[in-house]
Design a protein around this motif. Sequence first.
Motif, PDB file in Angstrom:
ATOM      1  N   MET A  98       0.838  -1.198   0.000  1.00 35.92           N
ATOM      2  CA  MET A  98       0.000   0.000   0.000  1.00 35.92           C
ATOM      3  C   MET A  98       0.875   1.251   0.000  1.00 35.92           C
ATOM      4  SD  MET A  98      -3.218  -0.877   0.080  1.00 35.92           S
ATOM      5  CE  MET A  98      -4.071   0.531   0.775  1.00 35.92           C
ATOM      6  N   THR A  99       0.398   2.279  -0.661  1.00 35.76           N
ATOM      7  CA  THR A  99       1.090   3.562  -0.653  1.00 35.76           C
ATOM      8  C   THR A  99       1.058   4.162   0.744  1.00 35.76           C
ATOM      9  OG1 THR A  99       0.384   3.916  -2.919  1.00 35.76           O
ATOM     10  CG2 THR A  99       1.146   5.842  -1.694  1.00 35.76           C
ATOM     11  N   ARG A 100       2.177   4.729   1.170  1.00 33.65           N
ATOM     12  CA  ARG A 100       2.170   5.427   2.458  1.00 33.65           C
ATOM     13  C   ARG A 100       1.537   6.789   2.282  1.00 33.65           C
ATOM     14  NH1 ARG A 100       7.629   5.610   5.650  1.00 33.65           N
ATOM     15  NH2 ARG A 100       6.121   6.415   7.157  1.00 33.65           N
ATOM     16  N   TRP A 101       0.742   7.196   3.258  1.00 34.64           N
ATOM     17  CA  TRP A 101       0.079   8.483   3.172  1.00 34.64           C
ATOM     18  C   TRP A 101       0.656   9.439   4.201  1.00 34.64           C
ATOM     19  CZ3 TRP A 101      -2.787   3.911   3.444  1.00 34.64           C
ATOM     20  CH2 TRP A 101      -3.029   3.467   4.737  1.00 34.64           C
TER      21      TRP A 101
ATOM     22  N   ALA B 210      -9.258   7.132  -7.402  1.00 31.52           N
ATOM     23  CA  ALA B 210      -9.889   5.824  -7.234  1.00 31.52           C
ATOM     24  C   ALA B 210      -9.445   5.147  -5.945  1.00 31.52           C
ATOM     25  CB  ALA B 210      -9.558   4.929  -8.423  1.00 31.52           C
ATOM     26  N   VAL B 211     -10.433   4.684  -5.174  1.00 32.47           N
ATOM     27  CA  VAL B 211     -10.175   3.837  -4.015  1.00 32.47           C
ATOM     28  C   VAL B 211     -10.873   2.514  -4.284  1.00 32.47           C
ATOM     29  CG1 VAL B 211     -10.337   3.570  -1.526  1.00 32.47           C
ATOM     30  CG2 VAL B 211     -10.133   5.863  -2.518  1.00 32.47           C
ATOM     31  N   PHE B 212     -10.091   1.445  -4.378  1.00 34.76           N
ATOM     32  CA  PHE B 212     -10.616   0.126  -4.708  1.00 34.76           C
ATOM     33  C   PHE B 212     -10.937  -0.619  -3.407  1.00 34.76           C
ATOM     34  CE2 PHE B 212      -7.907   1.519  -8.133  1.00 34.76           C
ATOM     35  CZ  PHE B 212      -8.614   1.191  -9.281  1.00 34.76           C
ATOM     36  N   PHE B 213     -12.227  -0.697  -3.101  1.00 32.36           N
ATOM     37  CA  PHE B 213     -12.652  -1.378  -1.884  1.00 32.36           C
ATOM     38  C   PHE B 213     -12.782  -2.879  -2.154  1.00 32.36           C
ATOM     39  CE2 PHE B 213     -13.962   2.976  -1.176  1.00 32.36           C
ATOM     40  CZ  PHE B 213     -13.504   3.184   0.117  1.00 32.36           C
TER      41      PHE B 213
ATOM     42  N   ARG C  13      -8.846  -9.749  -1.788  1.00 35.70           N
ATOM     43  CA  ARG C  13      -7.492  -9.331  -1.441  1.00 35.70           C
ATOM     44  C   ARG C  13      -7.499  -7.851  -1.068  1.00 35.70           C
ATOM     45  NH1 ARG C  13      -3.732 -12.211  -6.131  1.00 35.70           N
ATOM     46  NH2 ARG C  13      -4.605 -14.336  -5.894  1.00 35.70           N
ATOM     47  N   GLY C  14      -6.953  -7.551   0.079  1.00 39.47           N
ATOM     48  CA  GLY C  14      -6.931  -6.171   0.534  1.00 39.47           C
ATOM     49  C   GLY C  14      -6.402  -6.071   1.950  1.00 39.47           C
TER      50      GLY C  14
ATOM     51  N   VAL D 251      -9.332  -2.142   1.983  1.00 41.16           N
ATOM     52  CA  VAL D 251      -8.955  -1.491   0.732  1.00 41.16           C
ATOM     53  C   VAL D 251      -7.884  -2.310   0.026  1.00 41.16           C
ATOM     54  CG1 VAL D 251      -7.901   0.592  -0.262  1.00 41.16           C
ATOM     55  CG2 VAL D 251      -9.545   0.787   1.629  1.00 41.16           C
ATOM     56  N   SER D 252      -8.047  -2.506  -1.274  1.00 46.97           N
ATOM     57  CA  SER D 252      -7.039  -3.246  -2.033  1.00 46.97           C
ATOM     58  C   SER D 252      -6.028  -2.311  -2.688  1.00 46.97           C
ATOM     59  CB  SER D 252      -7.703  -4.116  -3.102  1.00 46.97           C
ATOM     60  OG  SER D 252      -8.325  -3.313  -4.082  1.00 46.97           O
TER      61      SER D 252
END
Length: 324
Positions: free
Chosen positions: A1-4, A83-86, A106-107, A62-63
Amino acid sequence: MTRWPSFTPWRWGIGDKLRAVRRAREVLAEHLSACRLCPWECGVDRRAGKRGRCGLPAGPVVSGYEPHFGEEACLVGETGSGAVFFTGCNLFCVFCQTWEISRERRGVEISEEDLARIFLELEAKGCVNLNLITPTPQIPVILGALERALERGFHLPVVYNTGGYERVEVLRELSGVVDIYLPDFKVWDPEVAERILGARDYPEVARRAIKEMYRQVGNLVLDERGVAKKGLLVRHLVLPGDLANTRAILRFLIREVSAEIYINLMGHYHPVGEASRYPPLDRPLTHKEWEKAIQEAKKMGIFKLDRTHWSLLPLILLDNSAEE
């Protein structure tokens, strides 16, 4: 996952959207104790760790997320759709194009605070909207995250990107929250829906849901850059052998929803998932089949057809007249 990144909270004047989000969150959060967020109405206590047909916990899963450039041009602009892919889905399509996310789930389970930071990060990256992809089973926690983001100044239009299997009672609570509804209308016939979507009542449910969406937001409105700000955009994937009964779906949309409806008539179908076990889904769509759907739409007077990916279709479709 991308770090925020971290964000310093700050308050702005509480507007109509924030009030609508708070109201909807309070109402829909109650569903988590006896879940009735979608037409399955499983009634399980997801707060206690039980899982219904969607297989999801109460918290957000979240994937991935990104500025996305694969959507319709009016949703992408020059800087992308946020886009947020739930993870997960309330449908069980045998031909799902995102099988790993929807069926294998997967997420990563995260917190509402983490999700709020994702929303703010996408805005900071210049995205033109917040694109919630398959949000239905997770809508209460999404609203919680959106409330946090709005309190910090978040202001992007909210896109509700769904397969169309929605309870009208839940959609009504989202009035004032969602700016752009982006539903699929997949198939027309109940027998087909039962066989390839796993939900016999899908056609009736989708018809009611799309009418409610249109009641809330109306026809699609674009700004001076051609970017969607508000309204309804319906997607329909043309299936091999006219399995979806495309003509019936188009007739419903133009006659019972709006004569000015904006439609993405998609021609990129190819077999994935379990499609090989369900003829005629075991083969790609032919160019002639897609062209026939386009001509049907034009005969009905439907001219607001999204053309974003039309130039790519000759590379995707099989021009195989033997399949006709």
